[in-house]
Scaffold this motif. Structure first.
Motif, PDB file in Angstrom:
ATOM      1  N   SER A  18      14.199   1.784   7.585  1.00 28.45           N
ATOM      2  CA  SER A  18      12.873   1.201   7.806  1.00 28.45           C
ATOM      3  C   SER A  18      12.986  -0.289   8.073  1.00 28.45           C
ATOM      4  O   SER A  18      14.031  -0.909   7.869  1.00 28.45           O
ATOM      5  CB  SER A  18      11.974   1.430   6.582  1.00 28.45           C
ATOM      6  OG  SER A  18      12.459   0.692   5.468  1.00 28.45           O
ATOM      7  N   ILE A  19      11.883  -0.868   8.549  1.00 27.19           N
ATOM      8  CA  ILE A  19      11.779  -2.318   8.744  1.00 27.19           C
ATOM      9  C   ILE A  19      10.856  -2.861   7.663  1.00 27.19           C
ATOM     10  O   ILE A  19       9.696  -2.464   7.562  1.00 27.19           O
ATOM     11  CB  ILE A  19      11.229  -2.674  10.131  1.00 27.19           C
ATOM     12  CG1 ILE A  19      12.133  -2.113  11.240  1.00 27.19           C
ATOM     13  CG2 ILE A  19      11.101  -4.191  10.286  1.00 27.19           C
ATOM     14  CD1 ILE A  19      11.581  -2.318  12.633  1.00 27.19           C
ATOM     15  N   PHE A  20      11.381  -3.761   6.860  1.00 30.61           N
ATOM     16  CA  PHE A  20      10.632  -4.346   5.746  1.00 30.61           C
ATOM     17  C   PHE A  20      10.471  -5.829   6.025  1.00 30.61           C
ATOM     18  O   PHE A  20      11.462  -6.539   6.209  1.00 30.61           O
ATOM     19  CB  PHE A  20      11.387  -4.123   4.439  1.00 30.61           C
ATOM     20  CG  PHE A  20      10.675  -4.597   3.208  1.00 30.61           C
ATOM     21  CD1 PHE A  20       9.787  -3.768   2.534  1.00 30.61           C
ATOM     22  CD2 PHE A  20      10.909  -5.869   2.700  1.00 30.61           C
ATOM     23  CE1 PHE A  20       9.147  -4.205   1.378  1.00 30.61           C
ATOM     24  CE2 PHE A  20      10.279  -6.315   1.560  1.00 30.61           C
ATOM     25  CZ  PHE A  20       9.385  -5.477   0.887  1.00 30.61           C
ATOM     26  N   ALA A  21       9.247  -6.294   6.079  1.00 30.17           N
ATOM     27  CA  ALA A  21       8.989  -7.708   6.371  1.00 30.17           C
ATOM     28  C   ALA A  21       8.668  -8.449   5.087  1.00 30.17           C
ATOM     29  O   ALA A  21       7.787  -8.039   4.321  1.00 30.17           O
ATOM     30  CB  ALA A  21       7.838  -7.852   7.355  1.00 30.17           C
ATOM     31  N   LEU A  22       9.395  -9.535   4.852  1.00 37.05           N
ATOM     32  CA  LEU A  22       9.112 -10.424   3.727  1.00 37.05           C
ATOM     33  C   LEU A  22       8.375 -11.627   4.311  1.00 37.05           C
ATOM     34  O   LEU A  22       8.959 -12.452   5.019  1.00 37.05           O
ATOM     35  CB  LEU A  22      10.418 -10.838   3.060  1.00 37.05           C
ATOM     36  CG  LEU A  22      10.328 -11.538   1.701  1.00 37.05           C
ATOM     37  CD1 LEU A  22       9.570 -10.688   0.691  1.00 37.05           C
ATOM     38  CD2 LEU A  22      11.721 -11.852   1.189  1.00 37.05           C
ATOM     39  N   LEU A  23       7.115 -11.693   4.023  1.00 41.19           N
ATOM     40  CA  LEU A  23       6.215 -12.655   4.659  1.00 41.19           C
ATOM     41  C   LEU A  23       5.881 -13.773   3.681  1.00 41.19           C
ATOM     42  O   LEU A  23       5.592 -13.530   2.516  1.00 41.19           O
ATOM     43  CB  LEU A  23       4.940 -11.933   5.093  1.00 41.19           C
ATOM     44  CG  LEU A  23       3.886 -12.699   5.887  1.00 41.19           C
ATOM     45  CD1 LEU A  23       4.422 -13.106   7.244  1.00 41.19           C
ATOM     46  CD2 LEU A  23       2.637 -11.837   6.052  1.00 41.19           C
ATOM     47  N   ILE A  26       5.162  -4.380   4.342  1.00 41.67           N
ATOM     48  CA  ILE A  26       5.093  -5.837   4.319  1.00 41.67           C
ATOM     49  C   ILE A  26       4.919  -6.291   2.871  1.00 41.67           C
ATOM     50  O   ILE A  26       4.046  -5.779   2.158  1.00 41.67           O
ATOM     51  CB  ILE A  26       3.906  -6.351   5.158  1.00 41.67           C
ATOM     52  CG1 ILE A  26       4.032  -5.889   6.617  1.00 41.67           C
ATOM     53  CG2 ILE A  26       3.805  -7.881   5.083  1.00 41.67           C
ATOM     54  CD1 ILE A  26       2.757  -6.089   7.427  1.00 41.67           C
ATOM     55  N   ALA A  27       5.748  -7.244   2.454  1.00 36.91           N
ATOM     56  CA  ALA A  27       5.593  -7.863   1.142  1.00 36.91           C
ATOM     57  C   ALA A  27       5.269  -9.334   1.347  1.00 36.91           C
ATOM     58  O   ALA A  27       5.888 -10.006   2.174  1.00 36.91           O
ATOM     59  CB  ALA A  27       6.861  -7.715   0.306  1.00 36.91           C
ATOM     60  N   ILE A  28       4.292  -9.826   0.616  1.00 32.41           N
ATOM     61  CA  ILE A  28       3.897 -11.228   0.717  1.00 32.41           C
ATOM     62  C   ILE A  28       4.464 -11.976  -0.484  1.00 32.41           C
ATOM     63  O   ILE A  28       4.150 -11.671  -1.636  1.00 32.41           O
ATOM     64  CB  ILE A  28       2.367 -11.364   0.763  1.00 32.41           C
ATOM     65  CG1 ILE A  28       1.812 -10.631   1.993  1.00 32.41           C
ATOM     66  CG2 ILE A  28       1.957 -12.838   0.805  1.00 32.41           C
ATOM     67  CD1 ILE A  28       0.293 -10.612   2.076  1.00 32.41           C
ATOM     68  N   ILE A  79       3.168 -10.960  -4.275  1.00 29.61           N
ATOM     69  CA  ILE A  79       1.777 -10.804  -4.704  1.00 29.61           C
ATOM     70  C   ILE A  79       1.088  -9.633  -4.022  1.00 29.61           C
ATOM     71  O   ILE A  79      -0.009  -9.241  -4.421  1.00 29.61           O
ATOM     72  CB  ILE A  79       0.973 -12.103  -4.466  1.00 29.61           C
ATOM     73  CG1 ILE A  79       0.959 -12.474  -2.971  1.00 29.61           C
ATOM     74  CG2 ILE A  79       1.537 -13.240  -5.297  1.00 29.61           C
ATOM     75  CD1 ILE A  79       0.032 -13.637  -2.645  1.00 29.61           C
ATOM     76  N   ALA A  80       1.728  -9.059  -2.991  1.00 31.95           N
ATOM     77  CA  ALA A  80       1.194  -7.866  -2.331  1.00 31.95           C
ATOM     78  C   ALA A  80       2.340  -7.167  -1.628  1.00 31.95           C
ATOM     79  O   ALA A  80       3.255  -7.812  -1.117  1.00 31.95           O
ATOM     80  CB  ALA A  80       0.102  -8.226  -1.326  1.00 31.95           C
ATOM     81  N   ASN A  81       2.303  -5.824  -1.607  1.00 32.71           N
ATOM     82  CA  ASN A  81       3.372  -5.046  -0.997  1.00 32.71           C
ATOM     83  C   ASN A  81       2.799  -3.710  -0.563  1.00 32.71           C
ATOM     84  O   ASN A  81       2.235  -2.966  -1.377  1.00 32.71           O
ATOM     85  CB  ASN A  81       4.504  -4.834  -2.005  1.00 32.71           C
ATOM     86  CG  ASN A  81       5.712  -4.137  -1.406  1.00 32.71           C
ATOM     87  OD1 ASN A  81       5.667  -3.628  -0.293  1.00 32.71           O
ATOM     88  ND2 ASN A  81       6.801  -4.104  -2.156  1.00 32.71           N
ATOM     89  N   GLY A  82       2.907  -3.401   0.723  1.00 31.98           N
ATOM     90  CA  GLY A  82       2.392  -2.121   1.206  1.00 31.98           C
ATOM     91  C   GLY A  82       2.471  -2.031   2.713  1.00 31.98           C
ATOM     92  O   GLY A  82       2.985  -2.925   3.384  1.00 31.98           O
ATOM     93  N   THR A  83       1.968  -0.933   3.235  1.00 34.60           N
ATOM     94  CA  THR A  83       1.862  -0.806   4.681  1.00 34.60           C
ATOM     95  C   THR A  83       0.733  -1.709   5.168  1.00 34.60           C
ATOM     96  O   THR A  83      -0.076  -2.201   4.356  1.00 34.60           O
ATOM     97  CB  THR A  83       1.559   0.643   5.078  1.00 34.60           C
ATOM     98  OG1 THR A  83       0.251   1.003   4.569  1.00 34.60           O
ATOM     99  CG2 THR A  83       2.608   1.596   4.516  1.00 34.60           C
ATOM    100  N   LEU A  84       0.671  -1.923   6.467  1.00 28.67           N
ATOM    101  CA  LEU A  84      -0.405  -2.751   7.015  1.00 28.67           C
ATOM    102  C   LEU A  84      -1.758  -2.163   6.661  1.00 28.67           C
ATOM    103  O   LEU A  84      -2.683  -2.888   6.262  1.00 28.67           O
ATOM    104  CB  LEU A  84      -0.251  -2.861   8.539  1.00 28.67           C
ATOM    105  CG  LEU A  84      -1.308  -3.690   9.259  1.00 28.67           C
ATOM    106  CD1 LEU A  84      -1.321  -5.128   8.761  1.00 28.67           C
ATOM    107  CD2 LEU A  84      -1.068  -3.648  10.765  1.00 28.67           C
ATOM    108  N   ALA A  85      -1.881  -0.841   6.769  1.00 30.09           N
ATOM    109  CA  ALA A  85      -3.150  -0.186   6.444  1.00 30.09           C
ATOM    110  C   ALA A  85      -3.515  -0.401   4.977  1.00 30.09           C
ATOM    111  O   ALA A  85      -4.680  -0.644   4.635  1.00 30.09           O
ATOM    112  CB  ALA A  85      -3.069   1.301   6.767  1.00 30.09           C
TER     113      ALA A  85
END
Length: 256
Positions: A31-36, A203-205, A212-218
């Motif tokens: 998978s592609i996991f984005a750390l934002l 995406i994890a912020i 503070i947040a982690n999940g799919t875009l939806a």
């Protein structure tokens, strides 16, 4: 099957400055996991710990089944890291860069490996040219291709499109999608919201040293109040105007 990356309670300080204050997340294989996060949020510190370049003060990090502190050599055999700036030798051609890395990693038939990667990343026609003549997007694609030699199971991309123009960013996005399509796990750090939206399965912020947040875009969108329906005239974005003018499908592999 266990996750490709498992991070729990990760902490790191530089003197009195606490950079990571308890980071937790998991990344599924392939998978592609984005750390934002914004500049200074701690994204690069997380990547440096996961790639064994930095030891955490506390917490655990497991990469492809190997603890980064207890078994760093095993971790390094499973990963590849691409930093914020392309690490290509501009005095060499694209093919020579790839062959050099293949030899350093003791791979059989470096020429065949180079040819296969040049084709995979649409650089075959430019393979004989010096990397100094490549556009930013081409140089970045070559950098990612070099990182795949040895078939790493996990690839860390630390802000891979920093400083690139819109067209070059799209080239890199396509290369990242290609990685995941071939089964490679990708952890991508970025400060660009659109980049995470375009690429990531999850995406994890990261903010002030914590997720503070982690999940799919939806899933992340559900954290906001329900949208109200309004009818407005939609104006094209600057990016849409740019691609309409230059041609979104215009060939870019031969640009310098």
């Amino acid at each position: 099957m266990t996750a490709a990356l498992q991070v729990a309670g990760l902490r790191k300080s530089y003197g009195a400055l606490e950079v990571l204050t308890g980071v937790d997340f998991e990344v599924e294989r392939g998978s592609i996991f984005a750390l934002l996060g914004s500049n200074g949020a701690g994204k690069t510190t997380v990547v440096r710990i996961l790639s064994t370049l930095l030891r955490p003060d506390a917490g655990t990090a497991v990469v492809d089944g190997h603890d980064v502190t207890a078994h760093p050599a095993a971790v390094r055999e499973s990963i590849s890291l691409t930093g914020q700036f392309a690490a290509v030798d501009e005095r060499l051609s694209g093919r020579e860069n790839l062959e050099l890395i293949a030899r350093l990693r003791h791979q059989k038939d470096p020429r065949q490996i180079a040819d296969a990667l040049l084709e995979r990343f649409s650089l075959t026609e430019a393979g004989g040219r010096k990397a100094a003549t490549y556009s930013g997007g081409m140089r970045r694609r070559l950098d990612i291709a070099m990182s795949l030699i040895g078939d790493p199971k996990v690839v860390f991309l630390d802000e891979p499109t920093t400083g690139l123009d819109p067209q070059a960013r799209v080239e890199v996005w396509d290369a990242v999608r290609e990685l995941a399509a071939n089964g490679t796990t990708v952890l991508l750090t970025t400060q660009y919201l659109e980049e995470a939206e375009q690429l990531a399965d999850r995406i994890a912020i990261l903010h002030r040293g914590r997720i503070i947040a982690n999940g799919t875009l939806a899933e992340l969108k559900t954290l906001l109040p329900a949208a109200t329906v309004e009818y407005v005239e939609k104006q094209p974005t600057l990016e849409e105007v740019f691609f309409a003018i230059v041609g979104e499908d215009a060939p870019v592999t031969q640009e310098a």
